[in-house]
Write a protein that holds these residues in place. Sequence first.
Motif, PDB file in Angstrom:
ATOM      1  N   ALA A  37       0.827  -1.208   0.000  1.00 12.71           N
ATOM      2  CA  ALA A  37       0.000   0.000   0.000  1.00 12.71           C
ATOM      3  C   ALA A  37       0.862   1.258   0.000  1.00 12.71           C
ATOM      4  CB  ALA A  37      -0.925  -0.007   1.214  1.00 12.71           C
ATOM      5  N   ALA A  38       1.960   1.228   0.777  1.00 10.09           N
ATOM      6  CA  ALA A  38       2.862   2.385   0.820  1.00 10.09           C
ATOM      7  C   ALA A  38       3.447   2.675  -0.555  1.00 10.09           C
ATOM      8  CB  ALA A  38       3.975   2.146   1.834  1.00 10.09           C
ATOM      9  N   ARG A  39       3.811   1.618  -1.291  1.00 10.32           N
ATOM     10  CA  ARG A  39       4.347   1.817  -2.636  1.00 10.32           C
ATOM     11  C   ARG A  39       3.303   2.428  -3.561  1.00 10.32           C
ATOM     12  NH1 ARG A  39       7.753  -3.828  -3.696  1.00 10.32           N
ATOM     13  NH2 ARG A  39       9.409  -3.420  -2.166  1.00 10.32           N
ATOM     14  N   GLY A  40       2.036   2.035  -3.369  1.00 14.39           N
ATOM     15  CA  GLY A  40       0.985   2.617  -4.192  1.00 14.39           C
ATOM     16  C   GLY A  40       0.830   4.108  -3.989  1.00 14.39           C
ATOM     17  N   LEU A  41       1.155   4.592  -2.768  1.00  8.15           N
ATOM     18  CA  LEU A  41       1.028   6.024  -2.484  1.00  8.15           C
ATOM     19  C   LEU A  41       2.139   6.851  -3.126  1.00  8.15           C
ATOM     20  CD1 LEU A  41      -0.024   5.948   1.279  1.00  8.15           C
ATOM     21  CD2 LEU A  41      -1.430   6.677  -0.653  1.00  8.15           C
ATOM     22  N   VAL A  42       3.245   6.212  -3.512  1.00  3.88           N
ATOM     23  CA  VAL A  42       4.356   6.957  -4.117  1.00  3.88           C
ATOM     24  C   VAL A  42       3.894   7.666  -5.386  1.00  3.88           C
ATOM     25  CG1 VAL A  42       6.644   6.737  -5.164  1.00  3.88           C
ATOM     26  CG2 VAL A  42       6.086   5.428  -3.111  1.00  3.88           C
ATOM     27  N   SER A  43       2.916   7.070  -6.088  1.00  6.68           N
ATOM     28  CA  SER A  43       2.430   7.680  -7.330  1.00  6.68           C
ATOM     29  C   SER A  43       1.715   9.004  -7.078  1.00  6.68           C
ATOM     30  CB  SER A  43       1.483   6.716  -8.048  1.00  6.68           C
ATOM     31  OG  SER A  43       0.352   6.430  -7.232  1.00  6.68           O
ATOM     32  N   HIS A  44       1.312   9.254  -5.817  1.00  2.00           N
ATOM     33  CA  HIS A  44       0.644  10.526  -5.495  1.00  2.00           C
ATOM     34  C   HIS A  44       1.639  11.649  -5.230  1.00  2.00           C
ATOM     35  CE1 HIS A  44      -3.487   8.969  -5.203  1.00  2.00           C
ATOM     36  NE2 HIS A  44      -2.949   7.868  -4.723  1.00  2.00           N
ATOM     37  N   LEU A  45       2.910  11.328  -5.150  1.00  2.00           N
ATOM     38  CA  LEU A  45       3.927  12.353  -4.917  1.00  2.00           C
ATOM     39  C   LEU A  45       4.180  13.138  -6.194  1.00  2.00           C
ATOM     40  CD1 LEU A  45       6.403  10.215  -2.783  1.00  2.00           C
ATOM     41  CD2 LEU A  45       4.957  12.071  -1.946  1.00  2.00           C
ATOM     42  N   THR A  46       4.542  14.400  -6.046  1.00  5.24           N
ATOM     43  CA  THR A  46       4.746  15.283  -7.195  1.00  5.24           C
ATOM     44  C   THR A  46       6.225  15.578  -7.451  1.00  5.24           C
ATOM     45  OG1 THR A  46       2.625  16.347  -6.705  1.00  5.24           O
ATOM     46  CG2 THR A  46       4.109  17.517  -8.176  1.00  5.24           C
ATOM     47  N   LEU A  47       6.973  15.938  -6.417  1.00  6.55           N
ATOM     48  CA  LEU A  47       8.367  16.353  -6.568  1.00  6.55           C
ATOM     49  C   LEU A  47       9.294  15.139  -6.609  1.00  6.55           C
ATOM     50  CD1 LEU A  47       8.353  19.314  -4.024  1.00  6.55           C
ATOM     51  CD2 LEU A  47       7.925  19.394  -6.477  1.00  6.55           C
ATOM     52  N   ASP A  48      10.321  15.211  -7.456  1.00  2.00           N
ATOM     53  CA  ASP A  48      11.278  14.105  -7.566  1.00  2.00           C
ATOM     54  C   ASP A  48      11.973  13.823  -6.239  1.00  2.00           C
ATOM     55  OD1 ASP A  48      10.660  13.769 -10.206  1.00  2.00           O
ATOM     56  OD2 ASP A  48      12.357  14.921 -10.976  1.00  2.00           O
ATOM     57  N   HIS A  49      12.312  14.888  -5.521  1.00  2.00           N
ATOM     58  CA  HIS A  49      13.011  14.699  -4.245  1.00  2.00           C
ATOM     59  C   HIS A  49      12.145  13.901  -3.270  1.00  2.00           C
ATOM     60  CE1 HIS A  49      15.844  15.501  -1.035  1.00  2.00           C
ATOM     61  NE2 HIS A  49      14.880  16.033  -0.292  1.00  2.00           N
ATOM     62  N   SER A  50      10.846  14.168  -3.248  1.00  5.33           N
ATOM     63  CA  SER A  50       9.939  13.420  -2.379  1.00  5.33           C
ATOM     64  C   SER A  50       9.867  11.955  -2.795  1.00  5.33           C
ATOM     65  CB  SER A  50       8.542  14.046  -2.418  1.00  5.33           C
ATOM     66  OG  SER A  50       8.582  15.408  -2.042  1.00  5.33           O
ATOM     67  N   LYS A  51       9.846  11.708  -4.104  1.00  2.69           N
ATOM     68  CA  LYS A  51       9.815  10.323  -4.587  1.00  2.69           C
ATOM     69  C   LYS A  51      11.079   9.570  -4.188  1.00  2.69           C
ATOM     70  CE  LYS A  51       6.948  11.525  -8.604  1.00  2.69           C
ATOM     71  NZ  LYS A  51       6.893  11.602 -10.076  1.00  2.69           N
ATOM     72  N   VAL A  52      12.228  10.252  -4.286  1.00  2.00           N
ATOM     73  CA  VAL A  52      13.492   9.615  -3.896  1.00  2.00           C
ATOM     74  C   VAL A  52      13.465   9.243  -2.420  1.00  2.00           C
ATOM     75  CG1 VAL A  52      15.961  10.027  -3.567  1.00  2.00           C
ATOM     76  CG2 VAL A  52      14.859  10.706  -5.707  1.00  2.00           C
ATOM     77  N   ILE A  54      13.556   5.455  -0.845  1.00  2.00           N
ATOM     78  CA  ILE A  54      14.617   5.079   0.099  1.00  2.00           C
ATOM     79  C   ILE A  54      13.995   4.529   1.378  1.00  2.00           C
ATOM     80  CG2 ILE A  54      16.403   6.023   1.600  1.00  2.00           C
ATOM     81  CD1 ILE A  54      17.207   7.901  -0.656  1.00  2.00           C
ATOM     82  N   ARG A  55      12.946   5.153   1.862  1.00  2.00           N
ATOM     83  CA  ARG A  55      12.269   4.662   3.070  1.00  2.00           C
ATOM     84  C   ARG A  55      11.745   3.240   2.875  1.00  2.00           C
ATOM     85  NH1 ARG A  55       9.579   6.692   7.576  1.00  2.00           N
ATOM     86  NH2 ARG A  55      10.083   8.844   7.011  1.00  2.00           N
ATOM     87  N   LEU A  56      11.288   2.950   1.654  1.00  3.15           N
ATOM     88  CA  LEU A  56      10.718   1.632   1.370  1.00  3.15           C
ATOM     89  C   LEU A  56      11.766   0.624   0.913  1.00  3.15           C
ATOM     90  CD1 LEU A  56       7.512   2.849  -0.518  1.00  3.15           C
ATOM     91  CD2 LEU A  56       7.683   2.067   1.842  1.00  3.15           C
ATOM     92  N   GLY A  57      13.038   1.028   0.910  1.00  2.00           N
ATOM     93  CA  GLY A  57      14.107   0.118   0.513  1.00  2.00           C
ATOM     94  C   GLY A  57      14.200  -0.117  -0.978  1.00  2.00           C
ATOM     95  N   ARG A  58      13.564   0.739  -1.767  1.00  2.00           N
ATOM     96  CA  ARG A  58      13.585   0.584  -3.231  1.00  2.00           C
ATOM     97  C   ARG A  58      14.643   1.520  -3.811  1.00  2.00           C
ATOM     98  NH1 ARG A  58       7.871   1.976  -5.195  1.00  2.00           N
ATOM     99  NH2 ARG A  58       8.292   0.633  -6.990  1.00  2.00           N
ATOM    100  N   LEU A  59      15.901   1.178  -3.587  1.00  2.00           N
ATOM    101  CA  LEU A  59      16.999   2.065  -3.992  1.00  2.00           C
ATOM    102  C   LEU A  59      17.118   2.144  -5.508  1.00  2.00           C
ATOM    103  CD1 LEU A  59      19.808   1.362  -1.380  1.00  2.00           C
ATOM    104  CD2 LEU A  59      17.795   2.816  -1.237  1.00  2.00           C
ATOM    105  N   LEU A 104      17.082   5.612  -7.440  1.00  2.00           N
ATOM    106  CA  LEU A 104      18.177   6.031  -8.306  1.00  2.00           C
ATOM    107  C   LEU A 104      17.667   6.381  -9.697  1.00  2.00           C
ATOM    108  CD1 LEU A 104      21.187   6.479  -8.614  1.00  2.00           C
ATOM    109  CD2 LEU A 104      21.435   4.058  -9.202  1.00  2.00           C
ATOM    110  N   ASP A 105      16.652   5.659 -10.179  1.00  3.07           N
ATOM    111  CA  ASP A 105      16.080   5.979 -11.496  1.00  3.07           C
ATOM    112  C   ASP A 105      15.493   7.385 -11.508  1.00  3.07           C
ATOM    113  OD1 ASP A 105      16.773   3.503 -12.431  1.00  3.07           O
ATOM    114  OD2 ASP A 105      14.821   2.589 -12.060  1.00  3.07           O
ATOM    115  N   VAL A 106      14.823   7.757 -10.407  1.00  2.00           N
ATOM    116  CA  VAL A 106      14.249   9.103 -10.325  1.00  2.00           C
ATOM    117  C   VAL A 106      15.353  10.155 -10.195  1.00  2.00           C
ATOM    118  CG1 VAL A 106      12.765  10.639  -8.980  1.00  2.00           C
ATOM    119  CG2 VAL A 106      12.112   8.245  -9.299  1.00  2.00           C
ATOM    120  N   ALA A 107      16.330   9.890  -9.317  1.00  2.00           N
ATOM    121  CA  ALA A 107      17.369  10.890  -9.024  1.00  2.00           C
ATOM    122  C   ALA A 107      18.318  11.102 -10.192  1.00  2.00           C
ATOM    123  CB  ALA A 107      18.160  10.456  -7.794  1.00  2.00           C
TER     124      ALA A 107
END
Length: 711
Positions: free
Chosen positions: A283-298, A302-307, A311-314
Amino acid sequence: MCVVYGTTNQLKQALQDIASSPDSGGTERIHSVGRAICNYFLTHHHLHHLCRFQNLLRDHVAVGLTCIQLFMHSSTHAQSLEHLDRAIAHLDEALSDQLTFSARKQGYSRKQSTFWRSTPSIISGGGTATPEDSPIDSPRAASSITLSEAEIIFLRTCVKLQRDVVKVLEKLPPEELGSYSLFGPRRPHQHGEAVKAELVARQCKIAEALLQIDFDLAFRIIGDYQLDAMNIYAGAAAGLAQKKQMSQLTELLHNIGNTISDDERDQIVSTAIAVYAPGDVRAARGLVSHLTLDHSKVLANIRLGRLKEALDVASEGGRVANEDVQLVANEAMELRKKEGGRKWDGIIRQCSQILASRRHYSPHLRPWRPSEPSIRCINGAYDSALCKQIDFDLAFRIIGDYQLDAMNIYAGAAAGLAQKKQMSQLTELLHNIGNTISDDERDQIVSTAIAVYAPGDVRAARGLVSHLTLDHSKVLANIRLGRLKEALDVASEGGRVANEDVQLVANEAMELRKKEGGRKWDGIIRQCSQILASRRHYSPHLRPWRPSEPSIRCINGAYDSALCKQIDFDLAFRIIGDYQLDAMNIYAGAAAGLAQKKQMSQLTELLHNIGNTISDDERDQIVSTAIAVYAPGDVRAARGLVSHLTLDHSKVLANIRLGRLKEALDVASEGGRVANEDVQLVANEAMELRKKEGGRKWDGIIRQCSQILAR
């Protein structure tokens, strides 16, 4: 007792008797009695009796406030809604009375508007209330609280909001009604910052609870009470996330929309992700799509361990994304240190490559600021490493990590290689430096190497000149190597800065001629003079200096005479530049002298020579000076000079001076805002002439100006 047992007619009659007493103290006694009764009921918390008495006095504002107090002490939803509806009704009455009273004040003085005068006919029934109404029947009669129209409207809005809150939260237990009150403390005497803070906290809690039920109502409360929207939204999002209500949370994020900034919205989503993350990663991963800024997505990835996803976003951004890549690398190194193994080496390697390709610092060394002794040691080590060409990329990355002075380190390495005559390594170093620093700093490094080579190996030093980027650096290098011809070739191709470089070459040539003697350098000096003269720049034949004030006056007079007689404009121009004289005033004096002597051909030649050596505005001032001299005696010649003016405003002023208002209006009526001001000048001049000369000669001009300005 009359209020308690419902016999208000007797109380009303008693108050009327007091008000109609023959002495003049009836008004004051009614005030005193009213205050005493209200204070008694309020002190003993008899709010129902207080409400009845205030209603008897038709004090609608006070009744409304008392109904709010009754709501805050209600035990059922029905009672709450009843008290709030009564409060709204009385506030509507108060607003109506306020408007009526305001209208009446327009026809009566303050003294006539007194509502405490006795009018028995109104008490007995019949008639319409007037400014002479009794204290019992008059609106605002015993009003103990005075509110403006805007304050009554706001209070009524708050009560309506509270009523809507009660309706929405009607399923709550009755004992929780008090905790969902939007109003202040139950006891009027309670006040202070602590009470205010408690009220704001309660209002935020109500808005947060309503966000999960009725977003529009919560949004109105947040707006009306100016609450902290972002924190309330975040609290509501966290509450929904704790209850695993993903559909309601998604709806809340949709409703929030653009009511706050992207950064604040991302903070709200991140709050929900932080709640979901430990127990429901999907569910937490599903909420990432609601983020707007790249820095927030990064940060979320990172919090979810999806490095990998972080890295793809950054790795798609600019400078800020470089910092995000560094965050990913730091997290990967933390995980590698914690878990062991080589699982995260691929991520670390990718981060290193991305940062190195962007000339950014590497994640292999964590940035920190060492002590001064450490800096000196590191500087020396990097200097040695760069000189020996051990590993430029490693040295570059460490310079970035430790925030060292790159330019000085590169310059020291270049000087070391130059001292060792290692030209190939020096060339390689300059190639590696590339665009990691500015052109000016890079040229300083090359110039350092040239300075080392110059005394013993001029050929090698000349070869390094090709590595310079800026023309000024090339000129200085060629002057250092005694190659004045090549320096002049570079300097003579530029603009204003190159003119200064030409002056440097000329000065060096004169120094060498003075030192060596002979005529070897005369050709260079002559070329410099010709270049500077062709660009209307000062000549190298006279070194610039600032003469004394008497000398300036003498020179001004000499130049004025020279310009008037057209002896040698180029010579005069060069001397003006060398001595930094006031060119515009000198030209104006010369133009006035030629105009006084009626030498139109020489004046025209002077204006042609002046050309673009000064600004258009200054040139127009010079022409206007000549026109002012010609105007009284030779209008025809003065009109001829108008064609030499450049700016429309100058042409308008010149034509006005010559009495040619029609031509001035033709020029002024073609422009924009500034031209509108010129049209106004023409109109003013025409009105002055009409006033002075009389008649209707200038009416046509004035009419045209009016039409133009009206458009």
